[in-house]
Design a protein around this motif. Structure first.
Motif, PDB file in Angstrom:
ATOM      1  N   ARG A  87       0.823  -1.216   0.000  1.00 52.28           N
ATOM      2  CA  ARG A  87       0.000   0.000   0.000  1.00 52.28           C
ATOM      3  C   ARG A  87       0.851   1.257   0.000  1.00 52.28           C
ATOM      4  NH1 ARG A  87      -4.002  -2.447   3.404  1.00 52.28           N
ATOM      5  NH2 ARG A  87      -3.192  -1.461   5.274  1.00 52.28           N
ATOM      6  N   THR A 103     -14.398   5.068 -16.418  1.00 52.09           N
ATOM      7  CA  THR A 103     -14.750   4.319 -15.213  1.00 52.09           C
ATOM      8  C   THR A 103     -13.622   4.277 -14.181  1.00 52.09           C
ATOM      9  OG1 THR A 103     -14.032   2.326 -16.368  1.00 52.09           O
ATOM     10  CG2 THR A 103     -16.379   2.801 -16.392  1.00 52.09           C
ATOM     11  N   ALA A 104     -12.477   4.861 -14.514  1.00 46.73           N
ATOM     12  CA  ALA A 104     -11.334   4.726 -13.608  1.00 46.73           C
ATOM     13  C   ALA A 104     -11.426   5.619 -12.380  1.00 46.73           C
ATOM     14  CB  ALA A 104     -10.037   4.999 -14.350  1.00 46.73           C
ATOM     15  N   ASP A 106     -13.761   7.488  -9.322  1.00 46.63           N
ATOM     16  CA  ASP A 106     -15.012   7.256  -8.594  1.00 46.63           C
ATOM     17  C   ASP A 106     -16.054   8.316  -8.967  1.00 46.63           C
ATOM     18  OD1 ASP A 106     -17.068   7.061  -6.702  1.00 46.63           O
ATOM     19  OD2 ASP A 106     -15.730   6.170  -5.233  1.00 46.63           O
ATOM     20  N   ARG A 121      -2.655  10.703   2.018  1.00 46.60           N
ATOM     21  CA  ARG A 121      -2.232   9.337   2.311  1.00 46.60           C
ATOM     22  C   ARG A 121      -0.723   9.195   2.270  1.00 46.60           C
ATOM     23  NH1 ARG A 121      -5.148   6.412  -1.761  1.00 46.60           N
ATOM     24  NH2 ARG A 121      -6.952   6.861  -0.473  1.00 46.60           N
ATOM     25  N   HIS A 155     -17.809  12.651 -14.374  1.00 45.86           N
ATOM     26  CA  HIS A 155     -18.689  12.634 -15.552  1.00 45.86           C
ATOM     27  C   HIS A 155     -18.840  14.013 -16.180  1.00 45.86           C
ATOM     28  CE1 HIS A 155     -21.680  13.990 -12.581  1.00 45.86           C
ATOM     29  NE2 HIS A 155     -22.349  14.465 -13.616  1.00 45.86           N
TER      30      HIS A 155
ATOM     31  N   ASP B 210     -14.276  -0.646 -11.666  1.00 42.61           N
ATOM     32  CA  ASP B 210     -12.970  -0.161 -12.100  1.00 42.61           C
ATOM     33  C   ASP B 210     -12.361   0.853 -11.140  1.00 42.61           C
ATOM     34  OD1 ASP B 210     -12.140  -1.441 -14.321  1.00 42.61           O
ATOM     35  OD2 ASP B 210     -12.280   0.299 -15.650  1.00 42.61           O
ATOM     36  N   HIS B 211     -13.179   1.778 -10.660  1.00 44.50           N
ATOM     37  CA  HIS B 211     -12.603   2.855  -9.831  1.00 44.50           C
ATOM     38  C   HIS B 211     -12.132   2.334  -8.481  1.00 44.50           C
ATOM     39  CE1 HIS B 211     -16.156   3.284  -7.243  1.00 44.50           C
ATOM     40  NE2 HIS B 211     -16.873   3.101  -8.325  1.00 44.50           N
ATOM     41  N   ALA B 220      -5.111   3.091  -1.271  1.00 43.51           N
ATOM     42  CA  ALA B 220      -6.215   3.154  -0.315  1.00 43.51           C
ATOM     43  C   ALA B 220      -6.291   1.862   0.499  1.00 43.51           C
ATOM     44  CB  ALA B 220      -7.537   3.383  -1.043  1.00 43.51           C
ATOM     45  N   SER B 221      -6.609   2.000   1.802  1.00 42.49           N
ATOM     46  CA  SER B 221      -6.728   0.823   2.652  1.00 42.49           C
ATOM     47  C   SER B 221      -8.085   0.158   2.432  1.00 42.49           C
ATOM     48  CB  SER B 221      -6.612   1.239   4.109  1.00 42.49           C
ATOM     49  OG  SER B 221      -7.709   2.066   4.432  1.00 42.49           O
ATOM     50  N   THR B 224     -10.848   2.304   3.787  1.00 40.12           N
ATOM     51  CA  THR B 224     -11.199   3.417   2.899  1.00 40.12           C
ATOM     52  C   THR B 224     -12.026   2.920   1.723  1.00 40.12           C
ATOM     53  OG1 THR B 224      -9.136   4.509   3.477  1.00 40.12           O
ATOM     54  CG2 THR B 224     -10.266   5.309   1.514  1.00 40.12           C
ATOM     55  N   LYS B 228     -15.595   4.327   2.326  1.00 37.41           N
ATOM     56  CA  LYS B 228     -15.715   5.528   1.505  1.00 37.41           C
ATOM     57  C   LYS B 228     -16.311   5.179   0.135  1.00 37.41           C
ATOM     58  CE  LYS B 228     -13.089   9.289  -0.605  1.00 37.41           C
ATOM     59  NZ  LYS B 228     -11.812   9.979  -0.774  1.00 37.41           N
ATOM     60  N   HIS B 229     -15.560   4.422  -0.649  1.00 38.52           N
ATOM     61  CA  HIS B 229     -15.955   4.256  -2.048  1.00 38.52           C
ATOM     62  C   HIS B 229     -17.140   3.314  -2.229  1.00 38.52           C
ATOM     63  CE1 HIS B 229     -12.524   6.600  -3.415  1.00 38.52           C
ATOM     64  NE2 HIS B 229     -11.796   5.951  -2.518  1.00 38.52           N
ATOM     65  N   LYS B 232     -20.480   4.770  -0.359  1.00 36.03           N
ATOM     66  CA  LYS B 232     -21.150   5.924  -0.973  1.00 36.03           C
ATOM     67  C   LYS B 232     -21.741   5.558  -2.331  1.00 36.03           C
ATOM     68  CE  LYS B 232     -21.384  10.748  -1.671  1.00 36.03           C
ATOM     69  NZ  LYS B 232     -20.734  12.005  -2.016  1.00 36.03           N
ATOM     70  N   ASN B 233     -21.035   4.706  -3.087  1.00 35.75           N
ATOM     71  CA  ASN B 233     -21.589   4.298  -4.374  1.00 35.75           C
ATOM     72  C   ASN B 233     -22.811   3.401  -4.224  1.00 35.75           C
ATOM     73  OD1 ASN B 233     -20.048   5.028  -7.038  1.00 35.75           O
ATOM     74  ND2 ASN B 233     -18.511   4.908  -5.432  1.00 35.75           N
ATOM     75  N   PRO B 309     -24.085  12.599  -7.858  1.00 33.63           N
ATOM     76  CA  PRO B 309     -24.026  13.809  -8.685  1.00 33.63           C
ATOM     77  C   PRO B 309     -24.458  13.570 -10.132  1.00 33.63           C
ATOM     78  CG  PRO B 309     -21.829  12.948  -8.264  1.00 33.63           C
ATOM     79  CD  PRO B 309     -22.765  12.189  -7.377  1.00 33.63           C
ATOM     80  N   ARG B 310     -24.543  12.302 -10.538  1.00 36.69           N
ATOM     81  CA  ARG B 310     -24.940  12.058 -11.935  1.00 36.69           C
ATOM     82  C   ARG B 310     -26.450  12.123 -12.133  1.00 36.69           C
ATOM     83  NH1 ARG B 310     -22.020   6.458 -12.138  1.00 36.69           N
ATOM     84  NH2 ARG B 310     -22.890   6.617 -10.035  1.00 36.69           N
TER      85      ARG B 310
END
Ligand SMILES: Nc1ncnc2c1ncn2[C@@H]1O[C@H](COP(=O)(O)OP(=O)(O)O)[C@@H](O)[C@H]1O
Ligand SMILES: [Mg+2]
Lengths: 266, 312
Positions: A87, A103-104, A106, A121, A155, B210-211, B220-221, B224, B228-229, B232-233, B309-310
């Motif tokens: 990491r 898509t890469a 978020d 980080r 986007h 992918d993200h 990112a741990s 996280t 986080k990702h 929220k998604n 936001p989309r």
């Protein structure tokens, strides 16, 4: 020639799914030298992306088996590092840029948020400081109004802009190695040249060694010093770009060159 | 602004639609009350008079308008069986139902989210298998068995005998906890398997994007990544499930829990109104549920815009 920054020895990767085992990479070995631009070419499905992902240890261990004699980064062996050690390397010593700019990133966080988290980080910066650094990073890849881009969501940006954001993120910590996985395949032709020029220029300025994955021999001829040719998970040929174009040895390389007639080394 | 107007307009159309349906089913084709009111041997004039008082001689449109007016002015008449004004019945029972259902509903979802996240974090390992196995097997246990087991274990001399089996004598926080504990635990266990399985599937899908690989490639741990990702998604499906379970939980869930625990909430009132054909109460419950559903829909749309936001 300079000493290698990255030295991959006997990297093999297999994929397991409900009892079926597929060899995806077979004894891949190569060196990436200080400051060089090394191409990794091969058709789709040959294992280019998996090579990059296994160097960074990104393949989930529940489905992928990775074995390597050594993956040496500046003398220390990544293959022997635990996840926590990897990491610290990811995004700091080795960065990666991906094929699909759509898509890469978020979709539900702003560009600024995602860029800042790299600085908090890896550089231990606080929010304010990270924001200043992120703006500077966006400025370096040519955004005239970084503050505005920071507040955008992915986007809301074009493909080329997103890929430049990725370059900013990749360069954030001045890594020793940047792996760019077909960074321009999804972009239109004019944007392709801009993004690649930017990538190569910034890389040279910072002394970054670049592993450029592509299936476009035109790109190889124009930008790269050396090339690895990959076929079905094996590296079948490696040579300087000039030599490769003048005197291809493997039949697969010959076929590749024939199908890309017109590409000439710089 | 145009968006808001658009939403309000859509909301109004929906309210008209659902109330129209409930009006047609409950009032227009509902039971005729004339003969229960006029008594035996009524003359034709008497019958006509009662029908006039009940409004049966008016046109469809007028009667529908009258129904809407009743709903929106909360002028809902009185129960046929008890004579109590419908307003006071609702004011008495809806808070009981909310106090009864909200803790179990919220905790059940939060636990499902936590287990789902844990399962995805441990994907393929034994923790994940244990959680998945538990969800699937708990889904195959009937809610009846769960309620009875809870009651026997927690509320009878055969078990711990800690809580009352039935009823709702709530007058302070202590007594509230005493009466809400067993229904809440039952509700959590009835819904936990479904919740966990749903949330695990949502999180697993988001974790494969992918993200997520990008975040990992930048150091990112796991925490996280998940908190986080992935979280929220996943908010859009989470909100959808949460919001659209509300009417279901309030109506059918409370009907179930309230009848097994003898609690005087809106579910029990509705159940009694159905069995005794208590028109004013039913009309009010159905109409107000429909309106609540539309409000939830509007609120849900608003929440979507807030978290993604989309959208918008
Ligand atoms: N998610 C996956 N599941 C199973 N096999 C995969 C997966 N991704 C890639 N592979 C296998 O790995 C091989 C190499 O893939 P990849 O490295 O993505 O190729 P490239 O980047 O050269 O197009 C593919 O041919 C495929 O067989
Ligand atoms: Mg690829």
């Amino acid at each position: 020639m300079n000493k290698p920054v990255l030295s991959v020895r006997q990297l093999s990767v297999t994929h397991r799914l409900s009892g079926r085992v597929v060899n995806v990479l077979d004894q891949v070995s190569f060196d990436l030298h200080q400051g060089e631009i090394l191409a990794l070419v091969g058709q789709s499905g040959s294992g280019k992306t998996k090579t990059a992902e296994s160097i960074l240890g990104l393949l989930p261990p529940d489905r992928w088996d990775i074995s390597a004699q050594a993956i040496e980064l500046n003398g220390s062996d990544l293959a022997a590092l635990p996840e926590s050690g990897l990491r610290k390397i990811r995004g700091r010593s080795i960065s990666m840029i991906f094929q699909e700019p759509l898509t890469a990133l978020d979709p539900v966080f702003t560009v600024g948020n995602q860029l800042c988290s790299v600085f908090t980080r890896h550089r231990g910066q606080r929010r304010r400081e990270a924001q200043t650094s992120a703006q500077a990073a966006l400025g370096r890849v040519g955004f005239p109004d970084p503050g505005h881009v920071m507040r955008r969501y992915p986007h809301q940006l074009s493909g080329g802009m997103r890929q430049r954001v990725m370059i900013a993120m990749a360069m954030a910590c001045r890594p020793s190695i940047l792996i760019a996985d077909e960074p321009t395949t999804a972009l239109d032709v004019t944007t392709q040249a801009q993004v690649l020029d930017q990538l190569v220029q910034l890389g040279q300025k910072d002394g970054v060694s670049l592993l450029l994955i592509t299936h476009d021999l035109g790109i190889v001829a124009q930008y790269c010093d050396r090339a690895l040719v990959m076929l079905d998970g094996k590296i079948v040929e490696q040579a300087s770009v000039e030599e490769l174009f003048a005197n291809p040895r493997h039949v697969y390389t010959k076929a590749l060159l024939n199908s890309a007639a017109g590409a000439k080394p710089k | 602004m145009r968006y808001a107007l658009n939403k309000i307009f859509h909301g109004l159309l929906l309210v008209l639609g659902v109330t129209l349906i409930s009006f047609i089913l409950m009032v227009w084709f509902g039971p005729d009350q004339t003969y229960s009111l006029v008594g035996k041997n009524a003359t034709a004039e008497q019958i006509a008079e009662v029908r006039h008082e009940l409004g049966y001689d008016r046109s469809f449109a007028l009667r529908y308008a009258g129904y809407l007016k009743q709903l929106f002015t909360l002028d809902l008449g009185s129960s046929h069986s008890s004579g109590e004004p419908v307003n006071s019945i609702l004011a008495r029972t809806i808070p009981v139902t909310l106090a009864l259902m909200v803790p179990g509903f919220v905790l059940g979802n939060l636990l499902g989210i936590a287990l789902g996240l844990l399962s995805v974090q441990q994907k393929g390992r034994w923790t994940d298998r244990l959680i998945t196995g538990f969800s699937v097997s708990s889904m195959s246990i009937s809610f009846l068995v769960i309620i009875i087991l809870m009651q026997v274990i927690l509320s009878t001399p055969y078990g711990l005998n800690l809580f009352p089996v039935r009823g709702w004598q709530v007058n302070d926080p202590g007594s509230y906890l005493k009466y809400v504990a067993v229904p809440t635990l039952s509700l959590i266990f009835i819904t936990l398997g479904y919740n966990t399985r749903f949330y695990r599937a949502v999180f697993a899908e988001e974790a494969g994007r992918d993200h997520i690989r990008t975040a990992r490639a930048y150091g990112a741990s796991t925490a996280t990544i998940l908190w986080k990702h992935v979280l929220k998604n996943s908010l859009v499906p989470i909100i959808t499930r949460f919001m659209f379970s509300i009417p279901l939980i309030v109506v059918s869930g409370s009907l179930l829990i309230e009848s097994y625990f003898g609690i005087p909430g809106i579910g029990k009132v509705t159940f009694d109104a159905i069995t005794s054909g208590d028109q004013p109460v039913l009309k009010a419950v159905v109409g107000l549920t429909a309106i609540a559903f539309v409000l939830i829909q509007v609120l849900t749309d608003f929440l979507y815009k807030l978290v993604d936001p989309r959208i918008g």
